[in-house]
Design a protein around this motif. Structure first.
Motif, PDB file in Angstrom:
ATOM      1  N   ARG A 193       0.840  -1.208   0.000  1.00 49.61           N
ATOM      2  CA  ARG A 193       0.000   0.000   0.000  1.00 49.61           C
ATOM      3  C   ARG A 193       0.873   1.255   0.000  1.00 49.61           C
ATOM      4  NH1 ARG A 193      -3.251  -3.100   3.417  1.00 49.61           N
ATOM      5  NH2 ARG A 193      -2.330  -2.172   5.278  1.00 49.61           N
ATOM      6  N   ASN A 194       1.929   1.253   0.821  1.00 52.32           N
ATOM      7  CA  ASN A 194       2.843   2.404   0.845  1.00 52.32           C
ATOM      8  C   ASN A 194       3.474   2.622  -0.526  1.00 52.32           C
ATOM      9  OD1 ASN A 194       2.399   3.046   3.510  1.00 52.32           O
ATOM     10  ND2 ASN A 194       4.212   1.979   4.268  1.00 52.32           N
ATOM     11  N   TYR A 195       3.896   1.531  -1.161  1.00 54.98           N
ATOM     12  CA  TYR A 195       4.515   1.632  -2.485  1.00 54.98           C
ATOM     13  C   TYR A 195       3.525   2.244  -3.476  1.00 54.98           C
ATOM     14  CZ  TYR A 195       6.776   0.372  -6.861  1.00 54.98           C
ATOM     15  OH  TYR A 195       7.345   0.429  -8.103  1.00 54.98           O
ATOM     16  N   ALA A 196       2.317   1.719  -3.503  1.00 56.09           N
ATOM     17  CA  ALA A 196       1.303   2.212  -4.440  1.00 56.09           C
ATOM     18  C   ALA A 196       0.985   3.682  -4.173  1.00 56.09           C
ATOM     19  CB  ALA A 196       0.037   1.361  -4.344  1.00 56.09           C
ATOM     20  N   ARG A 197       0.852   4.049  -2.903  1.00 55.03           N
ATOM     21  CA  ARG A 197       0.560   5.435  -2.549  1.00 55.03           C
ATOM     22  C   ARG A 197       1.727   6.345  -2.947  1.00 55.03           C
ATOM     23  NH1 ARG A 197      -1.527   4.650   2.242  1.00 55.03           N
ATOM     24  NH2 ARG A 197       0.431   4.656   3.356  1.00 55.03           N
ATOM     25  N   LEU A 198       2.948   5.912  -2.642  1.00 52.76           N
ATOM     26  CA  LEU A 198       4.124   6.703  -3.015  1.00 52.76           C
ATOM     27  C   LEU A 198       4.218   6.889  -4.523  1.00 52.76           C
ATOM     28  CD1 LEU A 198       6.826   5.294  -0.592  1.00 52.76           C
ATOM     29  CD2 LEU A 198       6.130   7.698  -0.807  1.00 52.76           C
ATOM     30  N   LEU A 199       3.971   5.826  -5.252  1.00 53.43           N
ATOM     31  CA  LEU A 199       4.054   5.898  -6.711  1.00 53.43           C
ATOM     32  C   LEU A 199       2.997   6.851  -7.262  1.00 53.43           C
ATOM     33  CD1 LEU A 199       5.705   4.858  -9.050  1.00 53.43           C
ATOM     34  CD2 LEU A 199       4.164   2.899  -9.194  1.00 53.43           C
ATOM     35  N   ALA A 200       1.777   6.773  -6.753  1.00 57.46           N
ATOM     36  CA  ALA A 200       0.710   7.665  -7.216  1.00 57.46           C
ATOM     37  C   ALA A 200       1.053   9.126  -6.925  1.00 57.46           C
ATOM     38  CB  ALA A 200      -0.618   7.283  -6.557  1.00 57.46           C
ATOM     39  N   VAL A 201       1.543   9.392  -5.726  1.00 59.00           N
ATOM     40  CA  VAL A 201       1.927  10.766  -5.366  1.00 59.00           C
ATOM     41  C   VAL A 201       3.112  11.220  -6.220  1.00 59.00           C
ATOM     42  CG1 VAL A 201       2.882  12.218  -3.522  1.00 59.00           C
ATOM     43  CG2 VAL A 201       0.972  10.653  -3.039  1.00 59.00           C
ATOM     44  N   ALA A 202       4.087  10.347  -6.402  1.00 53.69           N
ATOM     45  CA  ALA A 202       5.263  10.696  -7.211  1.00 53.69           C
ATOM     46  C   ALA A 202       4.851  11.030  -8.641  1.00 53.69           C
ATOM     47  CB  ALA A 202       6.276   9.558  -7.196  1.00 53.69           C
ATOM     48  N   GLU A 203       3.935  10.266  -9.208  1.00 56.21           N
ATOM     49  CA  GLU A 203       3.455  10.563 -10.568  1.00 56.21           C
ATOM     50  C   GLU A 203       2.872  11.970 -10.641  1.00 56.21           C
ATOM     51  OE1 GLU A 203       0.737   7.361 -11.368  1.00 56.21           O
ATOM     52  OE2 GLU A 203       2.353   5.970 -11.855  1.00 56.21           O
ATOM     53  N   GLN A 204       2.063  12.334  -9.652  1.00 48.75           N
ATOM     54  CA  GLN A 204       1.451  13.664  -9.632  1.00 48.75           C
ATOM     55  C   GLN A 204       2.495  14.759  -9.438  1.00 48.75           C
ATOM     56  OE1 GLN A 204      -1.362  13.283  -6.448  1.00 48.75           O
ATOM     57  NE2 GLN A 204      -2.844  12.165  -7.690  1.00 48.75           N
ATOM     58  N   GLU A 205       3.412  14.547  -8.514  1.00 46.31           N
ATOM     59  CA  GLU A 205       4.426  15.563  -8.229  1.00 46.31           C
ATOM     60  C   GLU A 205       5.390  15.746  -9.401  1.00 46.31           C
ATOM     61  OE1 GLU A 205       4.914  17.717  -5.303  1.00 46.31           O
ATOM     62  OE2 GLU A 205       2.793  17.189  -5.527  1.00 46.31           O
ATOM     63  N   GLY A 254       8.264  18.176 -12.480  1.00 50.15           N
ATOM     64  CA  GLY A 254       9.364  17.599 -13.236  1.00 50.15           C
ATOM     65  C   GLY A 254      10.165  16.595 -12.431  1.00 50.15           C
ATOM     66  N   ALA A 255      11.253  16.149 -13.028  1.00 54.94           N
ATOM     67  CA  ALA A 255      12.079  15.077 -12.463  1.00 54.94           C
ATOM     68  C   ALA A 255      12.732  15.446 -11.141  1.00 54.94           C
ATOM     69  CB  ALA A 255      13.146  14.662 -13.469  1.00 54.94           C
ATOM     70  N   ASP A 256      12.822  16.728 -10.841  1.00 51.23           N
ATOM     71  CA  ASP A 256      13.445  17.152  -9.590  1.00 51.23           C
ATOM     72  C   ASP A 256      12.428  17.402  -8.483  1.00 51.23           C
ATOM     73  OD1 ASP A 256      16.059  17.012 -10.567  1.00 51.23           O
ATOM     74  OD2 ASP A 256      15.867  18.973 -11.513  1.00 51.23           O
ATOM     75  N   ALA A 257      11.228  16.830  -8.619  1.00 48.96           N
ATOM     76  CA  ALA A 257      10.206  16.972  -7.571  1.00 48.96           C
ATOM     77  C   ALA A 257      10.803  16.534  -6.239  1.00 48.96           C
ATOM     78  CB  ALA A 257       8.986  16.124  -7.909  1.00 48.96           C
ATOM     79  N   SER A 258      10.401  17.207  -5.185  1.00 48.81           N
ATOM     80  CA  SER A 258      10.950  16.963  -3.860  1.00 48.81           C
ATOM     81  C   SER A 258      10.533  15.600  -3.318  1.00 48.81           C
ATOM     82  CB  SER A 258      10.471  18.061  -2.906  1.00 48.81           C
ATOM     83  OG  SER A 258      10.714  17.695  -1.567  1.00 48.81           O
ATOM     84  N   LEU A 259      11.529  14.786  -2.979  1.00 50.40           N
ATOM     85  CA  LEU A 259      11.243  13.478  -2.372  1.00 50.40           C
ATOM     86  C   LEU A 259      10.595  13.657  -0.997  1.00 50.40           C
ATOM     87  CD1 LEU A 259      14.458  11.489  -3.346  1.00 50.40           C
ATOM     88  CD2 LEU A 259      12.253  11.555  -4.512  1.00 50.40           C
ATOM     89  N   ALA A 283       6.940  12.218   0.165  1.00 49.93           N
ATOM     90  CA  ALA A 283       6.732  11.468   1.408  1.00 49.93           C
ATOM     91  C   ALA A 283       5.641  12.116   2.255  1.00 49.93           C
ATOM     92  CB  ALA A 283       8.039  11.377   2.200  1.00 49.93           C
ATOM     93  N   ARG A 284       5.700  13.441   2.374  1.00 55.06           N
ATOM     94  CA  ARG A 284       4.715  14.165   3.183  1.00 55.06           C
ATOM     95  C   ARG A 284       3.297  13.950   2.652  1.00 55.06           C
ATOM     96  NH1 ARG A 284       8.331  17.943   4.030  1.00 55.06           N
ATOM     97  NH2 ARG A 284       7.940  19.079   2.114  1.00 55.06           N
ATOM     98  N   THR A 308      10.848   5.619   4.370  1.00 58.10           N
ATOM     99  CA  THR A 308       9.976   4.711   3.604  1.00 58.10           C
ATOM    100  C   THR A 308      10.161   4.950   2.113  1.00 58.10           C
ATOM    101  OG1 THR A 308       8.392   4.636   5.414  1.00 58.10           O
ATOM    102  CG2 THR A 308       7.587   3.984   3.242  1.00 58.10           C
ATOM    103  N   VAL A 309      10.291   6.205   1.723  1.00 57.14           N
ATOM    104  CA  VAL A 309      10.551   6.513   0.315  1.00 57.14           C
ATOM    105  C   VAL A 309      11.865   5.864  -0.105  1.00 57.14           C
ATOM    106  CG1 VAL A 309      11.004   8.331  -1.379  1.00 57.14           C
ATOM    107  CG2 VAL A 309       9.285   8.694   0.399  1.00 57.14           C
ATOM    108  N   ARG A 310      12.900   6.035   0.693  1.00 55.92           N
ATOM    109  CA  ARG A 310      14.226   5.480   0.371  1.00 55.92           C
ATOM    110  C   ARG A 310      14.221   3.950   0.369  1.00 55.92           C
ATOM    111  NH1 ARG A 310      16.593   9.525  -2.021  1.00 55.92           N
ATOM    112  NH2 ARG A 310      16.788  11.340  -0.725  1.00 55.92           N
ATOM    113  N   ARG A 311      13.410   3.355   1.202  1.00 55.22           N
ATOM    114  CA  ARG A 311      13.339   1.892   1.252  1.00 55.22           C
ATOM    115  C   ARG A 311      12.739   1.357  -0.063  1.00 55.22           C
ATOM    116  NH1 ARG A 311      12.156   1.704   6.066  1.00 55.22           N
ATOM    117  NH2 ARG A 311       9.897   1.945   5.990  1.00 55.22           N
TER     118      ARG A 311
END
Length: 186
Positions: free
Chosen positions: A10-22, A27-32, A36-37, A45-48
């Protein structure tokens, strides 16, 4: 134990969905940290899940890369090797000029950050047979490699990303580059 795996999925899916939006927004330099926030997880968790920005970008763009690789495979037996290569390059160009962050993701060096889903490595492997076939047919200049062509396409996308009509300008520049690496024979 299975609960942790379900939570991790679930964390992976949520992170991926948020990352796609950000990444679409910034762009590619969106804040990690921002990713996470918004996803409601810690930066660890992002780094894992994504040990590097490269791994995150490749995960975000995995579907696009798979589509482009499948297109290369579909074109590998086309009757006209030059036309097949140009059709594939045009498809790559279309994606990198319209999907924010993809061109940067493709400029990342897989040798430095090797992992199984490296987008640029996958595209290189997929496009190489098209370039070799075109070379055997005399349809590209001697010494042209798929790496050269992908560098041209990503460079064009990066050079035109802030133009009023990036896709049109990128297509025009790709046509100019193609005339140099694969001139029409009469």
């Amino acid at each position: 134990m299975s609960t942790q795996r379900a939570d991790a999925r679930r964390n992976y899916a949520r992170l991926l969905a948020v990352a796609e939006q950000e990444i679409a927004a910034h762009g590619a330099d969106a804040s990690l940290e921002q990713i996470a926030r918004i996803a409601g997880v810690g930066s660890a968790t992002v780094r894992r899940h994504f040990p590097s920005r490269h791994a995150l970008l490749d995960a975000v763009f995995r579907g696009v890369i798979e589509t482009l690789c499948a297109r290369a495979r579909d074109l590998s037996d086309a009757a006209d090797a030059r036309a097949a290569l140009l059709e594939w390059l045009t498809a790559v160009n279309g994606y990198v000029t319209t999907i924010k962050g993809l061109a940067i993701a493709l400029t990342r060096d897989c040798a430095v950050e090797a992992h199984e889903h490296c987008a640029s490595m996958q595209l290189t492997e997929a496009g190489d047979p098209l370039v070799r076939r075109a070379a055997r047919a005399g349809a590209v200049a001697p010494g042209v490699t798929v790496t050269d062509l992908l560098a041209l396409v990503t460079g064009i996308a990066l050079a035109t990303e802030h133009h009023p009509d990036p896709a049109a300008d990128a297509n025009r520049l790709l046509d100019l580059a193609v005339a140099g690496v694969s001139p029409l024979r009469e």
